[in-house]
Design a protein around this motif. Structure first.
Motif, PDB file in Angstrom:
ATOM      1  N   SER A 121       0.827  -1.201   0.000  1.00 34.13           N
ATOM      2  CA  SER A 121       0.000   0.000   0.000  1.00 34.13           C
ATOM      3  C   SER A 121       0.867   1.260   0.000  1.00 34.13           C
ATOM      4  CB  SER A 121      -0.884  -0.009   1.243  1.00 34.13           C
ATOM      5  OG  SER A 121      -1.524   1.230   1.367  1.00 34.13           O
ATOM      6  N   GLU A 122       0.456   2.238  -0.797  1.00 32.73           N
ATOM      7  CA  GLU A 122       1.216   3.496  -0.826  1.00 32.73           C
ATOM      8  C   GLU A 122       0.613   4.522   0.129  1.00 32.73           C
ATOM      9  OE1 GLU A 122       1.336   4.616  -4.921  1.00 32.73           O
ATOM     10  OE2 GLU A 122       2.617   2.913  -5.446  1.00 32.73           O
ATOM     11  N   ALA A 123      -0.477   4.138   0.757  1.00 32.70           N
ATOM     12  CA  ALA A 123      -1.122   5.083   1.683  1.00 32.70           C
ATOM     13  C   ALA A 123      -0.240   5.294   2.906  1.00 32.70           C
ATOM     14  CB  ALA A 123      -2.471   4.523   2.110  1.00 32.70           C
ATOM     15  N   GLU A 124      -0.380   6.474   3.472  1.00 35.69           N
ATOM     16  CA  GLU A 124       0.415   6.783   4.657  1.00 35.69           C
ATOM     17  C   GLU A 124      -0.126   6.012   5.854  1.00 35.69           C
ATOM     18  OE1 GLU A 124       1.726  10.738   7.068  1.00 35.69           O
ATOM     19  OE2 GLU A 124       1.039  10.977   5.004  1.00 35.69           O
ATOM     20  N   ALA A 125       0.779   5.465   6.647  1.00 31.45           N
ATOM     21  CA  ALA A 125       0.343   4.670   7.798  1.00 31.45           C
ATOM     22  C   ALA A 125      -0.061   5.576   8.958  1.00 31.45           C
ATOM     23  CB  ALA A 125       1.466   3.746   8.231  1.00 31.45           C
ATOM     24  N   VAL A 126      -1.121   5.170   9.646  1.00 34.02           N
ATOM     25  CA  VAL A 126      -1.513   5.852  10.884  1.00 34.02           C
ATOM     26  C   VAL A 126      -1.245   4.861  12.012  1.00 34.02           C
ATOM     27  CG1 VAL A 126      -3.409   6.865  12.177  1.00 34.02           C
ATOM     28  CG2 VAL A 126      -3.299   7.161   9.699  1.00 34.02           C
ATOM     29  N   ASN A 127      -0.471   5.292  12.988  1.00 36.30           N
ATOM     30  CA  ASN A 127      -0.152   4.382  14.090  1.00 36.30           C
ATOM     31  C   ASN A 127      -1.209   4.473  15.181  1.00 36.30           C
ATOM     32  OD1 ASN A 127       2.220   3.221  13.099  1.00 36.30           O
ATOM     33  ND2 ASN A 127       3.338   5.099  13.577  1.00 36.30           N
ATOM     34  N   VAL A 128      -1.690   3.312  15.560  1.00 34.85           N
ATOM     35  CA  VAL A 128      -2.765   3.216  16.553  1.00 34.85           C
ATOM     36  C   VAL A 128      -2.251   2.344  17.697  1.00 34.85           C
ATOM     37  CG1 VAL A 128      -5.081   2.286  16.893  1.00 34.85           C
ATOM     38  CG2 VAL A 128      -4.516   3.388  14.747  1.00 34.85           C
ATOM     39  N   PRO A 129      -2.488   2.746  18.962  1.00 34.72           N
ATOM     40  CA  PRO A 129      -2.027   1.883  20.061  1.00 34.72           C
ATOM     41  C   PRO A 129      -2.723   0.522  20.007  1.00 34.72           C
ATOM     42  CG  PRO A 129      -3.349   3.735  20.878  1.00 34.72           C
ATOM     43  CD  PRO A 129      -3.145   3.972  19.427  1.00 34.72           C
ATOM     44  N   ALA A 130      -1.909  -0.534  19.921  1.00 37.32           N
ATOM     45  CA  ALA A 130      -2.453  -1.871  19.660  1.00 37.32           C
ATOM     46  C   ALA A 130      -3.439  -2.317  20.734  1.00 37.32           C
ATOM     47  CB  ALA A 130      -1.308  -2.865  19.541  1.00 37.32           C
ATOM     48  N   LYS A 131      -3.083  -2.092  21.999  1.00 34.67           N
ATOM     49  CA  LYS A 131      -3.879  -2.647  23.094  1.00 34.67           C
ATOM     50  C   LYS A 131      -5.281  -2.029  23.141  1.00 34.67           C
ATOM     51  CE  LYS A 131      -2.630  -4.620  27.405  1.00 34.67           C
ATOM     52  NZ  LYS A 131      -1.526  -4.718  28.339  1.00 34.67           N
ATOM     53  N   SER A 132      -5.343  -0.696  23.087  1.00 35.44           N
ATOM     54  CA  SER A 132      -6.670  -0.072  23.201  1.00 35.44           C
ATOM     55  C   SER A 132      -7.501  -0.328  21.939  1.00 35.44           C
ATOM     56  CB  SER A 132      -6.550   1.428  23.475  1.00 35.44           C
ATOM     57  OG  SER A 132      -5.746   2.039  22.507  1.00 35.44           O
ATOM     58  N   PHE A 133      -6.820  -0.422  20.798  1.00 28.86           N
ATOM     59  CA  PHE A 133      -7.555  -0.730  19.564  1.00 28.86           C
ATOM     60  C   PHE A 133      -8.143  -2.150  19.648  1.00 28.86           C
ATOM     61  CE2 PHE A 133      -7.659  -1.923  14.972  1.00 28.86           C
ATOM     62  CZ  PHE A 133      -8.589  -0.982  14.575  1.00 28.86           C
ATOM     63  N   ALA A 134      -7.310  -3.102  20.103  1.00 31.02           N
ATOM     64  CA  ALA A 134      -7.783  -4.486  20.216  1.00 31.02           C
ATOM     65  C   ALA A 134      -8.940  -4.575  21.213  1.00 31.02           C
ATOM     66  CB  ALA A 134      -6.642  -5.397  20.645  1.00 31.02           C
ATOM     67  N   THR A 135      -8.840  -3.827  22.318  1.00 30.50           N
ATOM     68  CA  THR A 135      -9.908  -3.852  23.328  1.00 30.50           C
ATOM     69  C   THR A 135     -11.212  -3.341  22.723  1.00 30.50           C
ATOM     70  OG1 THR A 135      -8.272  -3.463  25.031  1.00 30.50           O
ATOM     71  CG2 THR A 135     -10.546  -3.044  25.635  1.00 30.50           C
ATOM     72  N   ALA A 136     -11.131  -2.232  21.984  1.00 30.70           N
ATOM     73  CA  ALA A 136     -12.341  -1.655  21.380  1.00 30.70           C
ATOM     74  C   ALA A 136     -12.934  -2.605  20.343  1.00 30.70           C
ATOM     75  CB  ALA A 136     -12.006  -0.307  20.746  1.00 30.70           C
ATOM     76  N   VAL A 137     -12.067  -3.228  19.557  1.00 30.95           N
ATOM     77  CA  VAL A 137     -12.553  -4.173  18.532  1.00 30.95           C
ATOM     78  C   VAL A 137     -13.250  -5.355  19.208  1.00 30.95           C
ATOM     79  CG1 VAL A 137     -11.829  -5.833  16.777  1.00 30.95           C
ATOM     80  CG2 VAL A 137     -10.875  -3.530  16.751  1.00 30.95           C
ATOM     81  N   LYS A 138     -12.607  -5.898  20.261  1.00 31.54           N
ATOM     82  CA  LYS A 138     -13.179  -7.063  20.952  1.00 31.54           C
ATOM     83  C   LYS A 138     -14.568  -6.756  21.502  1.00 31.54           C
ATOM     84  CE  LYS A 138      -9.508  -8.436  23.413  1.00 31.54           C
ATOM     85  NZ  LYS A 138      -8.742  -9.097  24.449  1.00 31.54           N
ATOM     86  N   LYS A 139     -14.760  -5.527  21.944  1.00 33.91           N
ATOM     87  CA  LYS A 139     -16.046  -5.154  22.537  1.00 33.91           C
ATOM     88  C   LYS A 139     -17.172  -5.157  21.495  1.00 33.91           C
ATOM     89  CE  LYS A 139     -14.525  -2.045  26.170  1.00 33.91           C
ATOM     90  NZ  LYS A 139     -15.639  -1.509  26.909  1.00 33.91           N
TER      91      LYS A 139
END
Lengths: 367, 219
Positions: A121-139
């Motif tokens: 992908s040539e899109a610019e990466a956005v860094n997201v904190p893994a733990k809080s992202f995973a927690t929100a996804v799991k919910k």
């Protein structure tokens, strides 16, 4: 092309990439395989079913660059069956020799032509904190639909920009889960995408307990999530997402406040009576107490009383216990509130200790 | 199919021995040679049985069924209560996907659900490689070969493509066009279909059935 590495490392990498491998070959036999690309001492294993692609990079002792497609399940089974130690894979024109200790397997390769190769992908990466992202996804991810025949959009999780943060929403039309991640600006203002729930579940699995960051790239109908040497790429769902905002009630007259853990345990117990049946469990709320009831014509009844605070009219409302448990499990905090209008309108489950999360649950009609 | 209801005892001798004491049972002797002894209960599993190929020797009150491994089933009959035989013919097989078959049936009766002006020519239009689910004519009188699936995936598009190639080989039917109909069509299948000029249509099974769910939903 030849590489050598520890069995344990190869087993894990094959299993991770293999989770995206199509379990039905269909017309593209190559999709039942794992693509192995060796560049120097860097081996990249990739599995895909066209919708979801998982790649894992690992350090090996490499000899001769090259690309092959190995049969995923067979290779994985063979390597897993080896004892501890080094595994050496030597690739010929049409077969690969897999050796560990005194065991030698010669495996026929799959034709690489049908295996899709994704451009980075040539899109610019956005860094997201893994733990809080995973927690929100799991919910939220558990509220997504598993039934593609109704609506493809509902099999995904809506990711939307909201007040400078990120909002995740999933619904299967019986319940809706919404989780806000303040400060995570993944999307441009008012932008939104629908990411397949399956891809996000795999991402949560990859993240595990990692405290690292996930690099997210959204690019021309795909989303890719990179975590260290692992990457998940998924096709985004191109469909219209239901107007979820209109579903969340502004005010509800009845308010039940109860210990989350106590309610969770009680629901689990009472639900034993209706296990594997479509029978709901009833929550009977009065000013004195909350009573859970499961009534079945052929098994019997279960009742359990719970201490709770209740403001509102005496009310009986019935829920699918599995959906109620999902909501209680996803909500954080010691106490939860369940706000209702009546036995036929959506109930709202929230916690004061989990402000960014809400779970909307449709009752089940009972006589 | 021979059905014998008899008071009998049964002895199996082979990898192990088993004895069924004297009682009233149903003995089924199927056209392919399989023998099964049933009690009056249970949906499918016989008390004892011997698969074909085998040899059945009826010596008065004692039947002996022997298979190529030398295993034997000895049925000792004390009294025959009923002995009938019926010709069942070739079994048409199990129809596995009721939804798909029903969907095809509903679409045949409601062709407008797929496209306005569509009229049915016939269901199960025969070709050398199998029947096309629906053959219709569009408003312009052009033939439309329709493949109906519950889930529209690449395999279904490939299947329809093969039918279209075969039908178009007949000069009289050369202008037949394809339509791929499913409850939901995967993006890859849709892309492939469009590259082959096959029209994709998604239909709502519940709506076709005229069913209004009693379930409460958020939307």
């Amino acid at each position: 092309m030849k590489f050598r590495c520890e069995r344990e490392v190869l087993v894990e990498a094959l299993a991770t990439a293999g989770r995206a491998v199509s379990n039905r070959g269909g017309t593209l036999t190559a999709l039942t395989g794992i693509r192995a690309e060796l560049v120097g001492d860097r081996l990249t294993l990739t599995g895909t079913d066209l919708d979801l692609t998982i790649s894992v990079e690992l350090e090996v002792s490499g000899d001769g660059d090259g690309v092959v497609v190995l049969p995923a399940k067979l290779t994985s089974d063979i390597v897993r069956a080896f004892g501890e130690g080094k595994v050496e894979v030597t690739v010929g024109d049409e077969e690969a020799e897999i050796v560990s200790g005194a065991a030698t397997f010669t495996v026929l390769l799959l034709a690489p032509e049908g295996f899709p190769v994704q451009k980075p992908s040539e899109a610019e990466a956005v860094n997201v904190p893994a733990k809080s992202f995973a927690t929100a996804v799991k919910k939220v991810v558990r509220a997504a639909s598993r039934d593609e025949t109704r609506s493809v959009a509902l099999t995904g999780v809506l990711m939307a920009s909201e007040d400078g943060g990120l909002r995740l929403v999933a619904t299967d039309s019986y319940r809706l889960a919404l989780s806000d991640l303040p400060g995570v600006s993944l999307l441009e203002e008012s932008a939104q995408v629908i990411v397949p729930a399956r891809a996000l579940s795999e991402l949560v699995r990859l993240i595990g307990n990692s405290d690292d960051t996930v690099a997210v790239r959204l690019d021309q109908g795909t989303a890719s999530f990179s975590l260290g040497a692992k990457q998940i790429t998924t096709r985004l769902i191109e469909a219209e997402y239901p107007n979820y905002r209109g579903l969340i009630p502004a005010s509800q007259p009845n308010r039940l406040t109860v210990g989350r853990e106590a309610l969770l345990e009680a629901v689990r117990r009472v639900a034993l009576m209706v296990q594997s049946t479509p029978t709901p469990i009833r929550l009977v709320s009065t000013s004195e107490q909350l009573e859970l009831m499961a009534i079945t014509p052929d098994r019997g009844e279960a009742r359990e009383g719970l201490d709770a605070q209740y403001e509102g009219e005496d009310l009986t409302v019935a829920f699918n216990p599995e959906y109620l448990l999902d909501g209680l499990d996803a909500t954080q905090g010691d106490e939860v509130t369940l706000q209702t209008v009546d036995g036929l309108k959506p109930a709202l489950l929230r916690s004061n200790d989990d402000e960014g999360f809400l779970y909307l649950l449709m009752p089940v009609r009972v006589s | 199919m021979r059905l014998v209801i008899a008071r009998c005892s049964v002895d199996y001798a082979g990898r192990l021995t088993a004895h069924l004491p004297m009682a009233t049972r149903l003995i089924m002797v199927k056209a392919d040679g399989c023998v099964a002894i049933h009690a009056d209960g249970g949906a499918y599993k016989p008390l004892n049985w011997m698969n074909a190929p085998n040899r059945v020797v009826e010596a008065g009150a004692e039947w002996t069924v022997t298979n190529p491994k030398g295993e034997t089933l000895t049925i000792t009959i004390a009294e025959v209560l009923s002995d009938t035989a019926h010709e069942l013919g070739i079994d048409p097989g199990l129809s596995k996907d009721g939804v798909e078959a029903h969907l095809q049936e509903l679409l045949a009766a409601n062709t407008h659900a797929m496209a306005e002006g569509l009229s049915l020519v016939r269901r199960e239009y025969p070709t050398d490689i199998g029947p096309v689910d629906l053959m219709c004519r569009d408003a312009d009188g052009r033939l439309v070969a329709i493949e109906v699936k519950r889930r529209g995936e690449i395999d279904g598009v490939e299947q329809l493509t093969r039918y279209l190639e075969l039908i178009r080989a007949d000069p009289a039917l050369a202008d037949v066009r394809g339509m791929f109909v499913a409850q939901v069509i995967k993006p890859q299948a849709r892309t492939l279909a469009l590259t082959r000029d096959i029209v994709c249509v998604e239909v709502d099974y519940d709506e076709l059935r005229g069913i209004e769910s009693n379930e409460l939903r958020l939307f």
